[in-house]
Design a protein around this motif. Structure first.
Motif, PDB file in Angstrom:
ATOM      1  N   PRO A  72       0.799  -1.234   0.000  1.00  0.00           N
ATOM      2  CA  PRO A  72       0.000   0.000   0.000  1.00  0.00           C
ATOM      3  C   PRO A  72       0.831   1.283   0.000  1.00  0.00           C
ATOM      4  N   VAL A  73       2.066   1.213   0.476  1.00  0.00           N
ATOM      5  CA  VAL A  73       2.936   2.403   0.437  1.00  0.00           C
ATOM      6  C   VAL A  73       3.035   2.916  -1.001  1.00  0.00           C
ATOM      7  N   ASN A  74       3.036   1.964  -1.931  1.00  0.00           N
ATOM      8  CA  ASN A  74       3.189   2.337  -3.342  1.00  0.00           C
ATOM      9  C   ASN A  74       1.879   2.791  -3.985  1.00  0.00           C
ATOM     10  N   HIS A  75       0.784   2.735  -3.232  1.00  0.00           N
ATOM     11  CA  HIS A  75      -0.491   3.179  -3.802  1.00  0.00           C
ATOM     12  C   HIS A  75      -0.686   4.674  -3.628  1.00  0.00           C
ATOM     13  N   LYS A  76       0.152   5.235  -2.774  1.00  0.00           N
ATOM     14  CA  LYS A  76       0.079   6.690  -2.549  1.00  0.00           C
ATOM     15  C   LYS A  76       0.930   7.406  -3.590  1.00  0.00           C
ATOM     16  N   TYR A  77       0.843   8.766  -3.596  1.00  0.00           N
ATOM     17  CA  TYR A  77       1.810   9.514  -4.385  1.00  0.00           C
ATOM     18  C   TYR A  77       3.203   9.145  -3.886  1.00  0.00           C
ATOM     19  N   SER A  78       4.115   8.933  -4.807  1.00  0.00           N
ATOM     20  CA  SER A  78       5.517   8.718  -4.396  1.00  0.00           C
ATOM     21  C   SER A  78       6.070  10.076  -3.983  1.00  0.00           C
ATOM     22  N   PRO A  79       7.157  10.085  -3.194  1.00  0.00           N
ATOM     23  CA  PRO A  79       7.709  11.389  -2.799  1.00  0.00           C
ATOM     24  C   PRO A  79       8.203  12.169  -4.026  1.00  0.00           C
ATOM     25  N   PHE A  80       8.107  13.495  -3.951  1.00  0.00           N
ATOM     26  CA  PHE A  80       8.684  14.331  -5.010  1.00  0.00           C
ATOM     27  C   PHE A  80      10.122  13.898  -5.258  1.00  0.00           C
ATOM     28  N   GLN A  81      10.486  13.834  -6.527  1.00  0.00           N
ATOM     29  CA  GLN A  81      11.857  13.488  -6.963  1.00  0.00           C
ATOM     30  C   GLN A  81      12.233  12.036  -6.686  1.00  0.00           C
ATOM     31  N   GLY A  82      11.277  11.227  -6.228  1.00  0.00           N
ATOM     32  CA  GLY A  82      11.509   9.784  -6.154  1.00  0.00           C
ATOM     33  C   GLY A  82      12.031   9.287  -4.821  1.00  0.00           C
ATOM     34  N   PHE A  83      12.007   7.955  -4.679  1.00  0.00           N
ATOM     35  CA  PHE A  83      12.473   7.326  -3.447  1.00  0.00           C
ATOM     36  C   PHE A  83      14.005   7.345  -3.387  1.00  0.00           C
ATOM     37  N   PRO A  84      14.554   7.679  -2.207  1.00  0.00           N
ATOM     38  CA  PRO A  84      16.025   7.695  -2.080  1.00  0.00           C
ATOM     39  C   PRO A  84      16.674   6.365  -2.454  1.00  0.00           C
ATOM     40  N   TYR A  85      16.011   5.206  -2.172  1.00  0.00           N
ATOM     41  CA  TYR A  85      16.672   3.920  -2.454  1.00  0.00           C
ATOM     42  C   TYR A  85      16.961   3.763  -3.949  1.00  0.00           C
ATOM     43  N   PHE A  86      16.073   4.279  -4.811  1.00  0.00           N
ATOM     44  CA  PHE A  86      16.290   4.131  -6.258  1.00  0.00           C
ATOM     45  C   PHE A  86      17.468   5.021  -6.686  1.00  0.00           C
ATOM     46  N   LYS A  87      17.501   6.246  -6.156  1.00  0.00           N
ATOM     47  CA  LYS A  87      18.595   7.155  -6.545  1.00  0.00           C
ATOM     48  C   LYS A  87      19.944   6.635  -6.034  1.00  0.00           C
ATOM     49  N   GLU A  88      19.908   5.997  -4.845  1.00  0.00           N
ATOM     50  CA  GLU A  88      21.158   5.397  -4.330  1.00  0.00           C
ATOM     51  C   GLU A  88      21.597   4.232  -5.217  1.00  0.00           C
ATOM     52  N   ALA A  89      20.598   3.458  -5.695  1.00  0.00           N
ATOM     53  CA  ALA A  89      20.923   2.325  -6.590  1.00  0.00           C
ATOM     54  C   ALA A  89      21.515   2.843  -7.906  1.00  0.00           C
ATOM     55  N   VAL A  90      21.030   3.998  -8.373  1.00  0.00           N
ATOM     56  CA  VAL A  90      21.572   4.596  -9.603  1.00  0.00           C
ATOM     57  C   VAL A  90      23.041   4.982  -9.376  1.00  0.00           C
ATOM     58  N   ALA A  91      23.309   5.609  -8.226  1.00  0.00           N
ATOM     59  CA  ALA A  91      24.694   6.011  -7.919  1.00  0.00           C
ATOM     60  C   ALA A  91      25.593   4.776  -7.825  1.00  0.00           C
ATOM     61  N   ASP A  92      25.100   3.703  -7.184  1.00  0.00           N
ATOM     62  CA  ASP A  92      25.892   2.456  -7.083  1.00  0.00           C
ATOM     63  C   ASP A  92      26.150   1.876  -8.475  1.00  0.00           C
ATOM     64  N   PHE A  93      25.125   1.929  -9.316  1.00  0.00           N
ATOM     65  CA  PHE A  93      25.226   1.381 -10.681  1.00  0.00           C
ATOM     66  C   PHE A  93      26.320   2.122 -11.461  1.00  0.00           C
ATOM     67  N   TYR A  94      26.310   3.457 -11.366  1.00  0.00           N
ATOM     68  CA  TYR A  94      27.326   4.233 -12.109  1.00  0.00           C
ATOM     69  C   TYR A  94      28.732   3.998 -11.559  1.00  0.00           C
ATOM     70  N   LYS A  95      28.835   3.796 -10.255  1.00  0.00           N
ATOM     71  CA  LYS A  95      30.159   3.527  -9.665  1.00  0.00           C
ATOM     72  C   LYS A  95      30.665   2.169 -10.160  1.00  0.00           C
ATOM     73  N   ARG A  96      29.788   1.184 -10.088  1.00  0.00           N
ATOM     74  CA  ARG A  96      30.160  -0.185 -10.467  1.00  0.00           C
ATOM     75  C   ARG A  96      30.470  -0.295 -11.964  1.00  0.00           C
ATOM     76  N   GLU A  97      29.584   0.270 -12.784  1.00  0.00           N
ATOM     77  CA  GLU A  97      29.714   0.086 -14.237  1.00  0.00           C
ATOM     78  C   GLU A  97      30.751   1.018 -14.857  1.00  0.00           C
ATOM     79  N   TYR A  98      30.835   2.266 -14.342  1.00  0.00           N
ATOM     80  CA  TYR A  98      31.654   3.276 -15.043  1.00  0.00           C
ATOM     81  C   TYR A  98      32.668   3.985 -14.144  1.00  0.00           C
ATOM     82  N   ASN A  99      32.726   3.560 -12.870  1.00  0.00           N
ATOM     83  CA  ASN A  99      33.617   4.196 -11.910  1.00  0.00           C
ATOM     84  C   ASN A  99      33.374   5.713 -11.805  1.00  0.00           C
ATOM     85  N   VAL A 100      32.101   6.090 -11.869  1.00  0.00           N
ATOM     86  CA  VAL A 100      31.716   7.502 -11.756  1.00  0.00           C
ATOM     87  C   VAL A 100      31.058   7.706 -10.385  1.00  0.00           C
ATOM     88  N   ASP A 101      31.504   8.726  -9.658  1.00  0.00           N
ATOM     89  CA  ASP A 101      30.907   9.045  -8.351  1.00  0.00           C
ATOM     90  C   ASP A 101      29.759  10.013  -8.541  1.00  0.00           C
TER      91      ASP A 101
END
Ligand SMILES: Cc1ncc(COP(=O)(O)O)c(C=O)c1O
Length: 390
Positions: A62-91
């Protein structure tokens, strides 16, 4: 019924090339023809099961049935940062250097809206993905076209761009691996781009839609891997192609914090954020074991090899693309791109994209997608061979 006049901004939009092509193909299918559609860029394989399962589970929360927070959930943005570090060594700072988007198509419009004023200019590749022009037009700005020529590996030759053009530009769109030419970039090219952008003070927008799809064992470089790139630009990364998630509408922009924060500000007014369950499933897609992406790239590489061999067998001498799931081939002498594409559709029921739909320098070429099975690609070549054009 009253007909309301369109705004000037809407009137400025160019013709939507892919929408037109889609209608033409559908008309042939409706007539009962067995059409092999290599004209569009819609991945033909399904999303991996583990991502679909993650969506199903997240949709029950049900948490996902509400409006998501503006600019998205922090866990997804953290996963994006991890992905760029792992794949491209970009901080990346997940808070200030990552913007989540409903696909990169809308992101391309958002960045033009964010940075361009009427009268500004943006450097746009010719040939190129048509939406760069649409976004620039909607913002009331002007495109300055950068030729992508085969003899330069479909990279712009910066020495051939005038000083005035570079001085006036506020933004530059790049896209490697490239749609439609399948050209690829090197780190050295991106280093040169960073230096040029610093010298002339424009923002680079690198569309990395096909970033994961490089062949012959060559990993395609991220623009952000070049030193100083974050000072002068952003990169857009979509899950549409790498993860067969085109229908899900999920992508992100990363890089220069002032640009990312402006995109986020615009989005605060347009949307709240993506459906939470999609954010959870997308996090699963870009995290953990990514060997299933390698398998997908192998499938495209095998299809590429089959297509090239089959076309060479019928006398159409073409060379192998190094990345993307497209092939960009010269049409035989005596035909325009449109005439050749129409001929293949009418006489062989094979759809290819007319190169001129990507800009004036696309004339003389057609684009074929590797988006059907090896058998169907072989059959497409056989059908074309029967026309005895080569
Ligand atoms: C070069 C390029 N950029 C951006 C896109 C848009 O992708 P999406 O909106 O699915 O993220 C595409 C889709 O075909 C593309 O080819």
């Amino acid at each position: 019924m009253q007909e309301f006049e369109q705004s000037d901004a809407i009137k400025r939009l160019p013709d939507q090339f892919f929408a037109k092509l889609g209608k033409k193909v559908q008309a042939m299918i409706d007539e009962g023809h067995d059409v092999i559609n290599l004209g569009q860029g819609n991945p033909d394989l399904p999303t991996s099961d583990h991502i679909v399962k993650a969506l199903q589970k997240a949709a029950e929360n049900p948490v996902n049935h509400k409006y998501s927070p503006f600019q998205g959930f922090p866990y997804f943005k953290e996963a994006v940062a991890d992905f760029y570090k792992r794949e491209y060594n970009v901080d990346l700072d997940p808070e200030t250097e990552v913007a989540l988007m409903f696909g990169s198509k809308i992101g391309l419009f958002e960045v033009s809206q964010s940075l361009l004023n009427p009268g500004d200019t943006a450097l746009v590749p010719n040939p190129g993905y048509p939406d760069y022009l649409s976004g620039v037009a909607l913002a009331g700005a002007q495109p300055e076209l950068m030729p992508l020529l085969e003899e330069n590996g479909f990279l712009p030759d910066y020495n051939n761009l005038s000083k005035e053009m570079l001085e006036k530009a506020k933004m530059m769109f790049l896209n490697y691996p490239n749609n439609p030419t399948a050209g690829v970039a090197t780190k050295e090219f991106f280093d040169e781009t960073v230096a040029l952008a610093k010298q002339h003070d424009f923002c680079v927008v690198h569309d990395f839609a096909y970033g994961a799809i490089g062949f012959d064992g060559v990993k395609q470089p991220s623009f952000l891997s070049s030193e100083g790139a974050k000072d002068v630009g952003i990169e857009m990364y979509t899950l549409s192609k790498t993860y067969n998630m085109a229908g899900w509408r999920v992508a992100f922009a990363v890089g220069n914090p002032s640009v990312i924060q402006t995109i986020n500000l615009l989005q605060d007014h347009l949307f709240t954020s993506l459906f939470g369950a999609i954010q959870e499933a997308a996090t699963v897609a870009i995290s953990g074991d990514l060997s299933y992406v390698e398998k997908l790239v192998d499938i495209y590489e095998d299809r590429r090899n089959v297509l090239i061999e089959s076309l060479n067998d019928i006398g159409w001498k073409v060379s192998a693309p190094k990345g993307t799931f497209f092939a960009w081939f010269k049409v035989p002498e005596g035909y325009t791109s449109r005439e050749f594409a129409d001929l293949l559709l009418d006489k062989a029921q094979v759809v290819v994209a007319d190169g001129s739909g990507f800009g004036s320098l696309g004339e003389g070429y057609v684009r074929l997608g590797l988006l059907d099975s090896e058998e169907r690609l072989k059959e497409a070549a056989e059908r074309i061979g029967k026309l005895n054009l080569f």
